[in-house]
Write an enzyme that holds these catalytic residues in place. Sequence first.
Site, PDB file in Angstrom:
ATOM      1  N   TRP A  10     -53.030  87.579 -70.321  1.00 14.97           N
ATOM      2  CA  TRP A  10     -53.262  88.254 -69.040  1.00 14.97           C
ATOM      3  C   TRP A  10     -51.931  88.184 -68.318  1.00 14.97           C
ATOM      4  O   TRP A  10     -51.479  87.109 -67.921  1.00 14.97           O
ATOM      5  CB  TRP A  10     -54.347  87.511 -68.270  1.00 14.97           C
ATOM      6  N   ASN A  41     -50.690  79.320 -71.975  1.00 15.04           N
ATOM      7  CA  ASN A  41     -51.538  79.785 -70.880  1.00 15.04           C
ATOM      8  C   ASN A  41     -51.079  79.044 -69.626  1.00 15.04           C
ATOM      9  O   ASN A  41     -51.008  77.825 -69.629  1.00 15.04           O
ATOM     10  CB  ASN A  41     -53.003  79.439 -71.214  1.00 15.04           C
ATOM     11  N   GLY A  42     -50.728  79.793 -68.572  1.00 13.21           N
ATOM     12  CA  GLY A  42     -50.272  79.150 -67.335  1.00 13.21           C
ATOM     13  C   GLY A  42     -48.985  79.790 -66.853  1.00 13.21           C
ATOM     14  O   GLY A  42     -48.611  80.878 -67.315  1.00 13.21           O
ATOM     15  N   ARG A  65     -62.615  86.469 -70.697  1.00 11.29           N
ATOM     16  CA  ARG A  65     -61.743  85.864 -69.687  1.00 11.29           C
ATOM     17  C   ARG A  65     -60.808  86.889 -69.054  1.00 11.29           C
ATOM     18  O   ARG A  65     -60.236  86.649 -68.001  1.00 11.29           O
ATOM     19  CB  ARG A  65     -60.905  84.745 -70.310  1.00 11.29           C
ATOM     20  N   CYS A  74     -55.534  84.139 -69.635  1.00 12.92           N
ATOM     21  CA  CYS A  74     -55.170  83.935 -71.041  1.00 12.92           C
ATOM     22  C   CYS A  74     -56.172  83.052 -71.781  1.00 12.92           C
ATOM     23  O   CYS A  74     -56.672  82.073 -71.230  1.00 12.92           O
ATOM     24  CB  CYS A  74     -53.821  83.251 -71.145  1.00 12.92           C
ATOM     25  N   GLU A 117     -70.424  89.351 -50.264  1.00 11.90           N
ATOM     26  CA  GLU A 117     -70.599  89.254 -51.718  1.00 11.90           C
ATOM     27  C   GLU A 117     -70.990  90.615 -52.306  1.00 11.90           C
ATOM     28  O   GLU A 117     -70.505  91.003 -53.371  1.00 11.90           O
ATOM     29  CB  GLU A 117     -71.647  88.177 -52.032  1.00 11.90           C
ATOM     30  N   LYS A 130     -68.791  92.488 -55.166  1.00 10.59           N
ATOM     31  CA  LYS A 130     -69.378  92.860 -56.461  1.00 10.59           C
ATOM     32  C   LYS A 130     -69.150  94.333 -56.741  1.00 10.59           C
ATOM     33  O   LYS A 130     -68.773  94.721 -57.840  1.00 10.59           O
ATOM     34  CB  LYS A 130     -70.869  92.528 -56.425  1.00 10.59           C
ATOM     35  N   HIS A 136     -66.111  96.950 -33.411  1.00  8.11           N
ATOM     36  CA  HIS A 136     -64.729  96.607 -33.049  1.00  8.11           C
ATOM     37  C   HIS A 136     -63.717  97.225 -34.008  1.00  8.11           C
ATOM     38  O   HIS A 136     -62.595  96.750 -34.099  1.00  8.11           O
ATOM     39  CB  HIS A 136     -64.577  95.082 -32.998  1.00  8.11           C
ATOM     40  N   LYS A 174     -61.901  86.119 -65.828  1.00  9.15           N
ATOM     41  CA  LYS A 174     -63.090  85.321 -65.516  1.00  9.15           C
ATOM     42  C   LYS A 174     -62.703  83.979 -64.913  1.00  9.15           C
ATOM     43  O   LYS A 174     -63.322  83.502 -63.979  1.00  9.15           O
ATOM     44  CB  LYS A 174     -63.907  85.117 -66.800  1.00  9.15           C
ATOM     45  N   GLU A 233     -65.485  95.123 -57.615  1.00  4.71           N
ATOM     46  CA  GLU A 233     -65.073  94.595 -58.921  1.00  4.71           C
ATOM     47  C   GLU A 233     -65.485  95.502 -60.068  1.00  4.71           C
ATOM     48  O   GLU A 233     -64.717  95.725 -60.985  1.00  4.71           O
ATOM     49  CB  GLU A 233     -65.748  93.238 -59.164  1.00  4.71           C
TER      50      GLU A 233
HETATM   51  O1  M6R Z   1     -64.815  79.948 -61.388  1.00  5.23           O
HETATM   52  P1  M6R Z   1     -64.771  80.062 -59.896  1.00  5.23           P
HETATM   53  O2  M6R Z   1     -66.119  80.097 -59.283  1.00  5.23           O
HETATM   54  O3  M6R Z   1     -63.891  79.022 -59.259  1.00  5.23           O
HETATM   55  O4  M6R Z   1     -64.101  81.477 -59.638  1.00  5.23           O
HETATM   56  C1  M6R Z   1     -63.800  81.923 -58.350  1.00  5.23           C
HETATM   57  C2  M6R Z   1     -63.531  83.402 -58.347  1.00  5.23           C
HETATM   58  O5  M6R Z   1     -62.452  83.711 -59.169  1.00  5.23           O
HETATM   59  C3  M6R Z   1     -64.748  84.208 -58.827  1.00  5.23           C
HETATM   60  O6  M6R Z   1     -65.882  83.909 -58.077  1.00  5.23           O
HETATM   61  C4  M6R Z   1     -64.465  85.721 -58.730  1.00  5.23           C
HETATM   62  O7  M6R Z   1     -64.369  86.104 -57.391  1.00  5.23           O
HETATM   63  C5  M6R Z   1     -65.533  86.505 -59.479  1.00  5.23           C
HETATM   64  N1  M6R Z   1     -64.916  87.521 -60.264  1.00  5.23           N
HETATM   65  C6  M6R Z   1     -66.523  87.150 -58.599  1.00  5.23           C
HETATM   66  O8  M6R Z   1     -67.428  87.953 -59.250  1.00  5.23           O
END
Ligand code: M6R
Length: 613
Positions: free
Chosen positions: A74, A100-101, A27, A2, A486, A490, A509, A608, A493
Amino acid sequence: MCGIVGYIGQNQAYPYLIGGLKKLEYRGYDSAGIALHKTNDLQVVKKTGKVAALEEAFRTKDTQSTLGIGHTRWATHGVPSDENAHPHYSNSGNLALVHNGIIENYASLKEELLQKGYQFKSDTDSEVLLNFIEDIYQNNDCSLEEAIRIALKRVTGAYVILILSIEYPDTLFAARKGSPLVIGIGKGEHFLGSDASPMLEYTKEVVYINDYELAIIKADQLILKNLGNETLTPYVQKLDLELAAIEKGGYEHFMIKEIYEQPQAIFDSLRGRLDPENLSITLSGLDKIKDKLIAARRIIIVACGTSWHAGLLAEYWIEELCRVNVEVEYASEFRYRNPIITSDDVIIAISQSGETADTLVALENAKSKGATIFGIVNVVGSSIARISDAGIYTHAGPEIGVASTKAFSAQLTVLLLFAIKLAEFKQSASEELRKQLTKELSEVPQKVQYILDSTVDGIKDIAKNYQHATDFLFLGRGYNFPIALEGALKLKEISYIHAEGYPAAEMKHGPIALVDDTLPVVFIATKDKVHEKIVSNMQEIKARSGKLISVVTADDQLAMSLSDENIQIPASHEIIAPILATIPLQLLSYYVGIERQIDVDRPRNLAKSVTVE
Ligand code: M6R
């Protein structure tokens, strides 16, 4: 997650509110709304979908007002819908709120209110909170400010709330616990935001509100109090951020802009810290807890998502160079696991946003047990930066694309600086090795630039060829294992293709059962001490007709001959190589996402800054 904006002043509120919501779109959200204070009325307009739909809905409305609040939602409690979108009215219609929360005890509060005859138009915890405040206000001889304070003392969970009241045409109420809130100070006006991006073009002077603080804001006055009604002095800070940094600057997406900003971002994380002439490193943040670090029996790294992957690689680096035990924890597990923490422990928190709820609470828990908190954070002044006893900012600049790219490479840079410096303090790695790594680290920005320039065309072709795959496997060993994780994250996502990262040797395994001629397997196979081993793993995939896409050290003929596609990166020390290997994987995800016409900057369901648990 949010986004919140608010305005009070002499000028029209609407342009700031709608513009601010657009700036906060990155966000992640599913609906948006705005409430404007009119004489004797609160005008609320809210819509499922993009901010553009909200703007359209306002086109036929009178937007005259100098006081208003706005929100991008959100969904947590209740599906994305116009009813569940914020702002919410109270039952009397006299109050409007954005939140927000998550209010954790909303169910029992709602029950209380239902018994008193309250009705609810939405499924949200936020509407419950607003009516709870209204109920206290109506049934006690107190001001609205006092009613908010009483209510917040009974609430558990996390919140930033902004409240408008018909009765207070010159006041905006705001409070925070666990979610971010910034107030920008203008001349006779105040700008509120979940972060500073909406207010950048209006002011550089900001106040970061702390947990359990309530702000009573008028056009020319900001009164800050704690929940005990004591007045606090706002700490005004100057923003070191330009508007251009949060705009696309000619790129099609923020993600690709941020991928291309990496040479600069890495350079900025090194600037003033690594001296390339003397091959020395200065980290004042580290000096602050030097004795603690040297004496530490172990270091615990706490993070989420991509930042957790950075932490995992740091474990390999720190254990190798500093000979101290390192544990890497998902913050969301760590916070509920009752871990054994003592005052001898140093906790390294890694976070781009500095606001990730799980990481923040994990740190609060560790801090209450006496541990020392060292923050590696990108957003200056964020909650994690402020809770840390010492730390290093990554200086990657604002990262708007939901998929973390430049923040990750900057985190790796800073973590390697940390490891080399700690090795110096502890004399746990030879001077020769430390100097070599320092030298090679100083060359990373140029090498990243070279990789961007030399690999992009080939990667675009690979993306075209493999865009229809339903699954991907990413494999790496040693320092490259976290990079495999990673790479897979990526790709999922921003392409919505299922992808898994695995240690290459673990493949036998289980995951090897998946391999056939439709499965692309991405190997991160740069030259290192386990290179022969990973080449054997490549042979195993090849023998089962899997499609090999490999990131290899330039001119590694053997690895190249085994691969269907290869991406060459410059030779480097094995400790440095994973930073370089990251770059082609980011490009691969981006271009697969583009081929599949995904909104790469705002992929579905993602936020975000994950400010709820
Ligand atoms: O702001 P932060 O680094 O604490 O966020 C952690 C994760 O939410 C963030 O890295 C998320 O996995 C990203 N979308 C990855 O691309």
